[in-house]
Design a protein around this motif. Structure first.
Motif, PDB file in Angstrom:
ATOM      1  N   HIS A 153      39.661  41.764  37.744  1.00 44.52           N
ATOM      2  CA  HIS A 153      40.213  40.426  38.016  1.00 44.52           C
ATOM      3  C   HIS A 153      39.780  39.896  39.407  1.00 44.52           C
ATOM      4  O   HIS A 153      39.513  38.703  39.569  1.00 44.52           O
ATOM      5  CB  HIS A 153      41.737  40.498  37.924  1.00 44.52           C
ATOM      6  CG  HIS A 153      42.432  39.187  38.102  1.00 44.52           C
ATOM      7  ND1 HIS A 153      42.499  38.226  37.117  1.00 44.52           N
ATOM      8  CD2 HIS A 153      43.097  38.664  39.167  1.00 44.52           C
ATOM      9  CE1 HIS A 153      43.174  37.184  37.559  1.00 44.52           C
ATOM     10  NE2 HIS A 153      43.548  37.416  38.794  1.00 44.52           N
TER      11      HIS A 153
ATOM     12  N   ASP B 142      44.369  31.379  38.231  1.00 42.61           N
ATOM     13  CA  ASP B 142      43.840  32.258  37.185  1.00 42.61           C
ATOM     14  C   ASP B 142      43.237  31.474  36.020  1.00 42.61           C
ATOM     15  O   ASP B 142      43.852  30.543  35.499  1.00 42.61           O
ATOM     16  CB  ASP B 142      44.954  33.188  36.676  1.00 42.61           C
ATOM     17  CG  ASP B 142      45.252  34.299  37.666  1.00 42.61           C
ATOM     18  OD1 ASP B 142      44.492  34.427  38.658  1.00 42.61           O
ATOM     19  OD2 ASP B 142      46.225  35.040  37.450  1.00 42.61           O
TER      20      ASP B 142
ATOM     21  N   SER C 134      45.687  35.079  46.614  1.00 39.33           N
ATOM     22  CA  SER C 134      46.384  34.701  45.380  1.00 39.33           C
ATOM     23  C   SER C 134      47.818  35.205  45.428  1.00 39.33           C
ATOM     24  O   SER C 134      48.298  35.656  46.472  1.00 39.33           O
ATOM     25  CB  SER C 134      45.637  35.282  44.179  1.00 39.33           C
ATOM     26  OG  SER C 134      45.814  36.676  44.144  1.00 39.33           O
TER      27      SER C 134
ATOM     28  N   HIS D 289      37.821  36.513  40.499  1.00 40.15           N
ATOM     29  CA  HIS D 289      38.140  35.489  41.512  1.00 40.15           C
ATOM     30  C   HIS D 289      36.917  35.215  42.396  1.00 40.15           C
ATOM     31  O   HIS D 289      36.623  34.060  42.709  1.00 40.15           O
ATOM     32  CB  HIS D 289      39.329  35.922  42.374  1.00 40.15           C
ATOM     33  CG  HIS D 289      40.661  35.535  41.788  1.00 40.15           C
ATOM     34  ND1 HIS D 289      40.996  34.230  41.520  1.00 40.15           N
ATOM     35  CD2 HIS D 289      41.744  36.282  41.423  1.00 40.15           C
ATOM     36  CE1 HIS D 289      42.225  34.179  41.014  1.00 40.15           C
ATOM     37  NE2 HIS D 289      42.702  35.411  40.936  1.00 40.15           N
TER      38      HIS D 289
HETATM   39 ZN    ZN Z   1      44.412  35.983  40.004  1.00 43.70          ZN
END
Ligand code: ZN
Ligand code: KG4
Length: 336
Positions: free
Chosen positions: A115, A305, A140, A119
């Motif tokens: 993840h 996201d 985040s 980003h």
């Molecule tokens: Zn995220």
């Protein structure tokens, strides 16, 4: 002319069920995001079990819509990419299992994406000229990292939060100020009416490194509110929000500039939900200008996201044929 590979990205690590089709790691053909925020708002945060159940209910529809919006079929797709961590385990497993079944059924390669790498790759979206090396600041709800992106897939973590993530601090301060979840955008809005120098909240400077710490700042805001309440003093929520936000922005910008200096990079990408913050954007624009650093902050829709960033990150794995097997599992504590 659309350049291959055409990658279907799937993201379910937290409370967004998302799917997207991206060509050649940059051109976004579709970007579907089903946000569960309205469901979790009444709980003041994301409830993992509810998040997972809602992913199950929506994933099929979201993936089909991503294909339809891009006007392609599975037959046009080169690979299926999915976030396998970090995140909420139940939520991750929905995306991972859906992607595995889809890849198996359509006889497509499966790509496992971190993840955080996703980003970072949001910096490439609709921005094909942006390439490593650069410094990425990921800010985040779950992460605050400074990363030297030396090349595709070659990351050196320069610093990270030792406690709360920047977005988490925004959300917690919003909560004590009585603002709705998610609080980052609410603090941002309220700050516009406040004085950022009204209250001198602490700026944590960790010795000789680029790590962050936001829990002391969060506690300072809570203590300030408790003391005012005990003394029956009138508080100004806009001043508190603006002074808190200024402290976060000060620390983030200082470390980001230091990271550029240490690595000799003159390009900085700021990604993740907190990159939407208007004061952070303003402060970084000024500082980068003064220091001849080229700043890139993706559009807000690619900062929070989404699955387009997962498909973008997968391009490098596709080119190096780093494919996952059908044994792929979710890894909630995956690191970069
Ligand atoms: Zn995220
Ligand atoms: O990247 P993201 O969608 O999810 C994670 O991977 O965590 O980031 C969500 C975080 C939340 O904490 C939210 O409050 C914060 O980003 N956020 C903001 C703003 N917009 C979203 N924080 C400060 N200012 C904003 N304008």
């Amino acid at each position: 002319m659309i350049k291959p590979p055409l990658i279907l990205g799937i993201e379910t690590s937290c409370d967004e069920t998302a799917a997207a089709i991206v060509a050649d790691g940059s051109l976004v053909l579709s970007n579907v995001i089903y946000s569960q925020i309205d469901i979790h708002r009444s709980f003041g945060g994301v409830v993992p079990e509810i998040a997972a159940r809602n992913h199950v209910g929506k994933i099929d529809f979201v993936v089909q819509k991503a294909l339809d919006d891009a006007k392609v079929t599975l037959g046009d797709i080169s690979a299926v990419a999915v976030t396998y961590g970090p995140g909420l385990v139940g939520a991750l497993l929905v995306g991972v299992n859906f992607a595995k079944a889809l890849a198996f059924g359509a006889d497509l390669p499966l790509i496992a994406v971190n993840h955080l790498e996703g980003h970072i790759a949001s910096a490439y979206l609709e921005n094909a000229d942006f390439k490593p090396p650069f410094v990425a600041m990921i800010v985040s709800g779950g992460h605050s990292h400074l990363v030297h992106v030396r090349d595709y897939g070659d990351y050196q973590v320069l610093g990270r939060t030792q406690d709360d993530a920047a977005g988490e601090a925004f959300d917690k301060v919003a909560r004590v100020l009585g603002l709705p979840y998610p609080g980052g955008i609410e603090v941002d809005k309220l700050s516009k009416q406040g004085n950022p120098t009204a209250i001198a909240f602490p700026r944590a400077k960790l010795e000789n490194n680029l790590n962050f710490s936001f829990s002391g700042l969060k506690s300072a805001v809570i203590n300030y509110l408790n003391t005012a309440k005990m003394k029956d003093e009138i508080i100004n929520p806009a001043d508190i929000a603006a002074s808190f936000q200024e402290a976060v922005v000060d620390v983030l910008t200082k470390n980001a500039m230091e990271a550029c200096k240490i690595t000799g990079c003159n390009r900085l990408a700021v990604v993740g939900g907190v990159a939407c913050n208007s004061r952070l954007r303003e402060a970084l624009t000024k500082l980068c200008d003064e220091n001849s650093i080229k700043l890139h902050i993706p559009k807000p829709i690619y900062c929070t996201d989404n699955a387009a960033m997962i498909a973008a990150a997968a391009r490098h794995h596709f080119q190096t044929k780093s494919f996952a097997t059908l044994n792929l599992n979710g890894n909630p504590s995956l690191t970069l």
